[in-house]
Design an enzyme around this catalytic site. Structure first.
Site, PDB file in Angstrom:
ATOM      1  N   GLN A  83      51.657  46.131  43.859  1.00 23.10           N
ATOM      2  CA  GLN A  83      50.267  46.013  43.653  1.00 23.10           C
ATOM      3  C   GLN A  83      49.778  46.772  42.389  1.00 23.10           C
ATOM      4  O   GLN A  83      49.753  47.785  42.509  1.00 23.10           O
ATOM      5  CB  GLN A  83      49.573  46.491  45.071  1.00 23.10           C
ATOM      6  CG  GLN A  83      48.079  46.604  45.081  1.00 23.10           C
ATOM      7  CD  GLN A  83      47.254  45.316  44.669  1.00 23.10           C
ATOM      8  OE1 GLN A  83      47.702  44.296  45.139  1.00 23.10           O
ATOM      9  NE2 GLN A  83      46.419  45.357  43.852  1.00 23.10           N
TER      10      GLN A  83
ATOM     11  N   HIS B  90      39.227  33.624  41.766  1.00 22.30           N
ATOM     12  CA  HIS B  90      39.551  34.293  40.719  1.00 22.30           C
ATOM     13  C   HIS B  90      40.195  33.757  39.828  1.00 22.30           C
ATOM     14  O   HIS B  90      40.343  34.333  38.485  1.00 22.30           O
ATOM     15  CB  HIS B  90      40.370  35.430  41.372  1.00 22.30           C
ATOM     16  CG  HIS B  90      39.770  36.881  41.601  1.00 22.30           C
ATOM     17  ND1 HIS B  90      39.056  37.369  40.683  1.00 22.30           N
ATOM     18  CD2 HIS B  90      39.881  37.448  42.949  1.00 22.30           C
ATOM     19  CE1 HIS B  90      38.574  38.646  41.530  1.00 22.30           C
ATOM     20  NE2 HIS B  90      39.059  38.393  42.613  1.00 22.30           N
TER      21      HIS B  90
ATOM     22  N   ASP C 175      40.710  53.556  42.273  1.00 22.16           N
ATOM     23  CA  ASP C 175      41.025  53.325  43.474  1.00 22.16           C
ATOM     24  C   ASP C 175      39.773  54.283  44.385  1.00 22.16           C
ATOM     25  O   ASP C 175      39.901  54.104  45.528  1.00 22.16           O
ATOM     26  CB  ASP C 175      42.521  53.760  43.843  1.00 22.16           C
ATOM     27  CG  ASP C 175      43.362  52.894  43.205  1.00 22.16           C
ATOM     28  OD1 ASP C 175      43.097  51.536  42.970  1.00 22.16           O
ATOM     29  OD2 ASP C 175      44.412  53.023  42.887  1.00 22.16           O
TER      30      ASP C 175
ATOM     31  N   GLU D 186      34.885  40.680  40.264  1.00 24.53           N
ATOM     32  CA  GLU D 186      34.300  40.528  41.382  1.00 24.53           C
ATOM     33  C   GLU D 186      32.976  39.882  41.961  1.00 24.53           C
ATOM     34  O   GLU D 186      33.163  39.131  42.760  1.00 24.53           O
ATOM     35  CB  GLU D 186      34.898  41.974  42.270  1.00 24.53           C
ATOM     36  CG  GLU D 186      35.980  42.375  42.173  1.00 24.53           C
ATOM     37  CD  GLU D 186      37.247  41.315  42.737  1.00 24.53           C
ATOM     38  OE1 GLU D 186      36.749  40.477  43.398  1.00 24.53           O
ATOM     39  OE2 GLU D 186      38.472  41.801  42.606  1.00 24.53           O
TER      40      GLU D 186
ATOM     41  N   GLN E 241      46.974  46.208  40.427  1.00 23.72           N
ATOM     42  CA  GLN E 241      45.444  46.554  40.233  1.00 23.72           C
ATOM     43  C   GLN E 241      45.069  47.926  40.773  1.00 23.72           C
ATOM     44  O   GLN E 241      45.579  48.274  42.203  1.00 23.72           O
ATOM     45  CB  GLN E 241      44.736  45.366  40.836  1.00 23.72           C
ATOM     46  CG  GLN E 241      43.061  45.562  40.246  1.00 23.72           C
ATOM     47  CD  GLN E 241      42.317  44.469  40.874  1.00 23.72           C
ATOM     48  OE1 GLN E 241      42.367  44.153  42.089  1.00 23.72           O
ATOM     49  NE2 GLN E 241      41.679  43.658  40.026  1.00 23.72           N
TER      50      GLN E 241
ATOM     51  N   ARG F 266      45.927  47.723  55.773  1.00 24.70           N
ATOM     52  CA  ARG F 266      44.984  47.161  54.838  1.00 24.70           C
ATOM     53  C   ARG F 266      43.817  48.197  54.925  1.00 24.70           C
ATOM     54  O   ARG F 266      43.399  48.642  55.895  1.00 24.70           O
ATOM     55  CB  ARG F 266      44.300  45.897  55.398  1.00 24.70           C
ATOM     56  CG  ARG F 266      43.451  45.050  54.839  1.00 24.70           C
ATOM     57  CD  ARG F 266      42.914  43.909  55.506  1.00 24.70           C
ATOM     58  NE  ARG F 266      41.993  43.261  54.665  1.00 24.70           N
ATOM     59  CZ  ARG F 266      41.376  42.024  54.888  1.00 24.70           C
ATOM     60  NH1 ARG F 266      41.824  41.428  56.371  1.00 24.70           N
ATOM     61  NH2 ARG F 266      40.539  41.416  54.258  1.00 24.70           N
ATOM     62  N   MET F 267      43.415  48.486  53.692  1.00 27.26           N
ATOM     63  CA  MET F 267      42.261  49.539  53.598  1.00 27.26           C
ATOM     64  C   MET F 267      41.004  49.205  53.906  1.00 27.26           C
ATOM     65  O   MET F 267      40.223  50.068  54.475  1.00 27.26           O
ATOM     66  CB  MET F 267      42.202  49.851  52.035  1.00 27.26           C
ATOM     67  CG  MET F 267      43.286  50.587  51.568  1.00 27.26           C
ATOM     68  SD  MET F 267      43.451  51.127  49.684  1.00 27.26           S
ATOM     69  CE  MET F 267      43.014  49.809  48.943  1.00 27.26           C
TER      70      MET F 267
ATOM     71  N   HIS G 131      38.118  33.100  47.954  1.00 26.81           N
ATOM     72  CA  HIS G 131      37.998  34.096  47.123  1.00 26.81           C
ATOM     73  C   HIS G 131      39.271  34.321  46.047  1.00 26.81           C
ATOM     74  O   HIS G 131      38.922  34.408  44.886  1.00 26.81           O
ATOM     75  CB  HIS G 131      37.904  35.603  47.876  1.00 26.81           C
ATOM     76  CG  HIS G 131      37.658  36.618  47.052  1.00 26.81           C
ATOM     77  ND1 HIS G 131      36.124  37.072  46.643  1.00 26.81           N
ATOM     78  CD2 HIS G 131      38.300  37.536  46.317  1.00 26.81           C
ATOM     79  CE1 HIS G 131      36.151  37.994  46.075  1.00 26.81           C
ATOM     80  NE2 HIS G 131      37.612  38.324  45.635  1.00 26.81           N
ATOM     81  N   GLU G 132      40.541  34.331  46.567  1.00 28.14           N
ATOM     82  CA  GLU G 132      41.450  34.608  45.598  1.00 28.14           C
ATOM     83  C   GLU G 132      41.748  33.363  44.603  1.00 28.14           C
ATOM     84  O   GLU G 132      42.075  33.501  43.492  1.00 28.14           O
ATOM     85  CB  GLU G 132      42.796  34.816  46.401  1.00 28.14           C
ATOM     86  CG  GLU G 132      42.667  36.010  47.244  1.00 28.14           C
ATOM     87  CD  GLU G 132      42.188  37.106  46.752  1.00 28.14           C
ATOM     88  OE1 GLU G 132      42.206  37.531  45.623  1.00 28.14           O
ATOM     89  OE2 GLU G 132      41.529  37.707  47.538  1.00 28.14           O
TER      90      GLU G 132
ATOM     91  N   TYR H  63      31.320  43.604  43.906  1.00 28.47           N
ATOM     92  CA  TYR H  63      31.433  42.287  44.791  1.00 28.47           C
ATOM     93  C   TYR H  63      30.175  41.896  45.195  1.00 28.47           C
ATOM     94  O   TYR H  63      29.566  40.846  44.818  1.00 28.47           O
ATOM     95  CB  TYR H  63      32.463  42.541  46.042  1.00 28.47           C
ATOM     96  CG  TYR H  63      33.668  42.734  45.786  1.00 28.47           C
ATOM     97  CD1 TYR H  63      34.605  41.917  46.104  1.00 28.47           C
ATOM     98  CD2 TYR H  63      34.344  43.997  45.468  1.00 28.47           C
ATOM     99  CE1 TYR H  63      35.956  41.997  45.856  1.00 28.47           C
ATOM    100  CE2 TYR H  63      35.551  44.407  45.368  1.00 28.47           C
ATOM    101  CZ  TYR H  63      36.561  43.083  45.488  1.00 28.47           C
ATOM    102  OH  TYR H  63      37.797  43.636  45.290  1.00 28.47           O
TER     103      TYR H  63
ATOM    104  N   GLY I  63      43.140  42.477  51.403  1.00 32.51           N
ATOM    105  CA  GLY I  63      43.134  41.269  52.008  1.00 32.51           C
ATOM    106  C   GLY I  63      43.884  40.188  51.435  1.00 32.51           C
ATOM    107  O   GLY I  63      44.648  39.558  51.785  1.00 32.51           O
ATOM    108  N   GLY I  64      43.813  40.295  50.062  1.00 38.26           N
ATOM    109  CA  GLY I  64      44.422  39.412  49.050  1.00 38.26           C
ATOM    110  C   GLY I  64      44.333  39.883  47.741  1.00 38.26           C
ATOM    111  O   GLY I  64      43.625  40.663  47.435  1.00 38.26           O
ATOM    112  N   MET I  65      45.428  39.561  46.910  1.00 37.88           N
ATOM    113  CA  MET I  65      45.439  39.812  45.370  1.00 37.88           C
ATOM    114  C   MET I  65      45.683  38.564  44.543  1.00 37.88           C
ATOM    115  O   MET I  65      46.757  37.752  44.904  1.00 37.88           O
ATOM    116  CB  MET I  65      46.595  40.966  45.067  1.00 37.88           C
ATOM    117  CG  MET I  65      46.528  41.217  43.939  1.00 37.88           C
ATOM    118  SD  MET I  65      45.230  42.026  43.234  1.00 37.88           S
ATOM    119  CE  MET I  65      45.171  41.829  41.307  1.00 37.88           C
ATOM    120  N   GLU I  66      44.872  38.463  43.743  1.00 35.91           N
ATOM    121  CA  GLU I  66      44.748  37.221  42.893  1.00 35.91           C
ATOM    122  C   GLU I  66      45.732  36.890  41.879  1.00 35.91           C
ATOM    123  O   GLU I  66      45.408  36.085  41.101  1.00 35.91           O
ATOM    124  CB  GLU I  66      43.247  36.959  42.334  1.00 35.91           C
ATOM    125  CG  GLU I  66      43.129  38.061  41.133  1.00 35.91           C
ATOM    126  CD  GLU I  66      42.430  39.304  41.576  1.00 35.91           C
ATOM    127  OE1 GLU I  66      41.836  39.768  40.897  1.00 35.91           O
ATOM    128  OE2 GLU I  66      42.550  39.580  42.929  1.00 35.91           O
ATOM    129  N   ASN I  67      47.086  37.264  42.015  1.00 38.50           N
ATOM    130  CA  ASN I  67      48.098  37.194  41.216  1.00 38.50           C
ATOM    131  C   ASN I  67      48.027  35.726  40.708  1.00 38.50           C
ATOM    132  O   ASN I  67      48.155  34.970  41.585  1.00 38.50           O
ATOM    133  CB  ASN I  67      49.319  37.645  41.650  1.00 38.50           C
ATOM    134  CG  ASN I  67      49.165  38.841  42.242  1.00 38.50           C
ATOM    135  OD1 ASN I  67      48.870  40.182  41.439  1.00 38.50           O
ATOM    136  ND2 ASN I  67      49.607  39.295  43.294  1.00 38.50           N
TER     137      ASN I  67
END
Length: 613
Positions: A129, A309, A385, A328, A131, A562-563, A305-306, A393, A278-282
């Protein structure tokens, strides 16, 4: 001479990297990666080139043609708590630099999972991760989104495992001699029990989109340009394939709204429960938490959402994290347009309503430091962070929604396509966006207070909640709860997770324990398989002092990382005048669960403890 980014040592007078060639050796027993990193600059350079690193050991810096050593130094310890250490390399008319390095076991970008921490309990697993500024803990780089780079990568991994990346897969082959900057034929790099996975990314991306995962992986085909990957567990793969079966329709809607999809593939990787987002838009390989698999296709909204991106964030990127809303806010707007097309206006309004509640809460959270309620922020000296929130967002979404209301949707759609076409594969800042906005929508600054929206604190007066029958009904029912009336079963018969999430978000922050127990007795929200619902209810139970739910709180904090769930539950336990026994409980649970949290999530929880004592 000046930094190009408050979160990078990169100097604005230095040429930016245009290509990175990586050879990575994964050593699972030591939880480390040995790397040979070949950086190609935009132009030959003479002088001291400065790069970003964090917790890396540097064994050599070489001229890639002659393999002769180049002088280098790391900034003194202790490292900067936000930036890490600068790596300074002295070069003379060079456009390429080869660096040999090794990660530490506590790399902030990596989570190494032992076999017992995986679904199948057989093989280890590792994922990234990067980002916002964690790529520097894998390899030395100009770790700023201002530096968009193409890359190629060779991942040397145990033969029983496989790899995926945010790049095109081009080969899986046995190792060959002399890879990794001169490794010898008899080295561990070329052992028979190893395999090399090769990838290439031909489009320039910011470093935070560098991503890989290595483990026992399987996949299911769900569309002409989409596979769903996860650990090779049939139950997980089948559930994910069913949840994301409509992905191709979502891609086509995105293309209709925003233009051609530029990344060829849109594959999805469902990671272990420790994934902190939740997701990361790689690009080409979106990373997802398994908590988005809800069994009712609601996870498609995270996918939307991803996917969004792919236009706003991956194609057009914020130049640095002070302008994070450009990623975002635009993506949240684009996501809701896709959801509206695919699932209808009521569902999109639900998303806006949930986001509105999150924005109100986060503005309150930053009441002692309103800088982070702005869109255009000043984050110098601040870890991104630590100030991550819904503000970029949701306030960003509200800003764009306000412009749309002013000029009308057809005109705004035309503007969006022109914006994406003009700036694709570039990194920009807020002022560049505003200049483009004013040039293409003359007079917009007279109708919408652009400076208030981008530089003002809090929520502007012309922001608004959504308007829909379903949204109004749910908010009204939450208001009635204050008077002691919970919703009847016939009123919630058609509710899914989002309806309950919105209902819980709109309940008063302080309610009687008897009301909480009565609500749960009727609807069993504390045991919901939808984590947003379960966490929303448990947060309410903590505030009401219902200690009978603490076993469920502990279970939840130990099974997911998950944060979105960790932050509200730990905060509810330790904030304000909370009971000392709650703080002791929170610290015990964290001490027992933290090894299963990603380093980013672990740091966020530790910051909560530091803030509230």
């Amino acid at each position: 001479m000046a930094p190009v980014d408050p979160h990078s040592f990169t100097d604005s007078d230095h040429p930016l990297t245009t290509h990175v060639s990586l050879t990575l050796y994964f050593d699972f027993p030591s939880s480390t990666i040995s790397a040979a990193t070949l950086l190609t600059l935009a132009a030959p350079f003479s002088g001291e080139l400065t790069l970003d690193t964090r917790s890396l050991s540097i064994s050599a810096v070489l001229d890639p043609l002659s393999l002769s050593p180049l002088p280098f130094s790391l900034s003194p310890s202790p490292p900067d708590p936000v930036l890490g250490q600068s790596l300074t390399v002295t070069v003379s008319d060079k456009a390429e630099v080869l660096i040999l390095s090794k990660t530490s076991a506590d790399s902030s970008a990596l989570q190494w999972l032992s076999p017992p921490q995986t679904f199948n309990k057989t093989h280890p697993f590792v994922y990234t991760q990067c980002q916002a500024i964690h790529a520097r803990s894998i390899f030395p780089c100009q770790d700023t989104p201002a530096a968009r780079t193409k890359y190629s990568a060779k991942l040397n991994v145990p033969r029983k495992l496989s790899a995926v990346m945010s790049a095109k897969h081009v080969d899986r082959r046995p190792p060959v001699a002399a890879e990794a900057g001169g490794a010898c034929e008899d080295s561990i790099w070329c052992a028979e029990d190893r395999i090399v996975e090769e990838f290439v990314m031909d489009q320039p991306i910011p470093p935070y989109l560098f991503a890989f995962a290595v483990g026992e992986l399987g996949f299911r085909e769900v569309g002409p340009r989409t596979r769903v990957y996860s650990e090779a567990t049939p139950a997980v793969l089948d559930a994910a394939a069913e949840e994301f079966a409509g992905t191709e329709e979502i891609i086509r809607v995105g293309e209709k709204l925003f233009g051609a999809y530029e990344w060829e593939r849109f594959d999805l990787l469902v990671l272990p429960p420790s994934f902190p987002y939740g997701g990361m838009e790689n690009p080409r390989m979106v990373f997802l938490t398994p908590t988005v698999i809800k069994g009712d296709a609601a996870g498609a909204q995270v996918v939307a959402h991803e996917l969004a991106h792919s236009w706003t964030g991956n194609l057009i990127t914020n130049k640095n994290n002070d302008h994070f809303w450009l990623n975002e806010g635009f993506t949240t707007y684009a996501e809701r347009r896709i959801v509206e097309e695919v699932q209808g206006e009521e569902r999109a309004a639900m998303n806006i309503g949930i986001g509105w509640r999150g924005l109100v809460e986060d503005v309150e959270r930053f009441k002692d430091n309103l800088e982070f309620t702005k869109l255009k922020t000043n984050q110098a000296g601040v870890d991104p962070d630590d100030v991550y929130s819904s503000v970029p967002y949701e306030k960003g979404f509200q800003f764009l929604w306000r412009i749309e209301r002013q000029i009308g949707r057809p005109a705004f759609d035309e503007f969006l396509k022109k914006y994406i076409g003009t700036f694709k594969f570039q990194s920009i800042d807020t002022d560049m966006f505003l200049d483009f906005l004013k040039a293409n929508i003359p007079g917009i600054g007279d109708e919408v207070d652009l400076k208030l929206w981008t530089e003002g604190t809090g929520i502007p007066p012309d922001a608004m909640e959504p308007v829909s029958d379903l949204y109004s009904k749910i908010v009204s029912l939450a208001e009635e709860f204050k008077l002691g009336r919970m919703p009847r079963e016939d009123e919630v018969a058609d509710w899914h997770g989002q309806e309950w999430e919105l209902y819980l978000e709109n309940l008063p922050k302080s309610v009687e324990a008897s009301q909480v127990r009565a609500l749960d007795a009727r609807y069993r929200l504390s045991e919901s398989k939808n984590y947003e619902v379960r966490v929303g209810f448990l947060k309410l139970g903590i505030s009401a002092g219902c200690r009978e739910y603490y076993s469920e709180v502990e279970k939840t904090l130990k099974e997911v990382g998950r944060m979105l769930y960790l932050r509200p539950l730990y905060t509810a336990l330790v904030q304000g005048d909370g009971k000392e026994e709650d703080k002791v409980f929170a610290r015990r649970v964290f001490s027992e669960a933290c090894d299963c949290y990603h380093p980013i999530a672990k740091g966020v929880v530790e910051a909560i403890f530091a803030k509230f004592g």
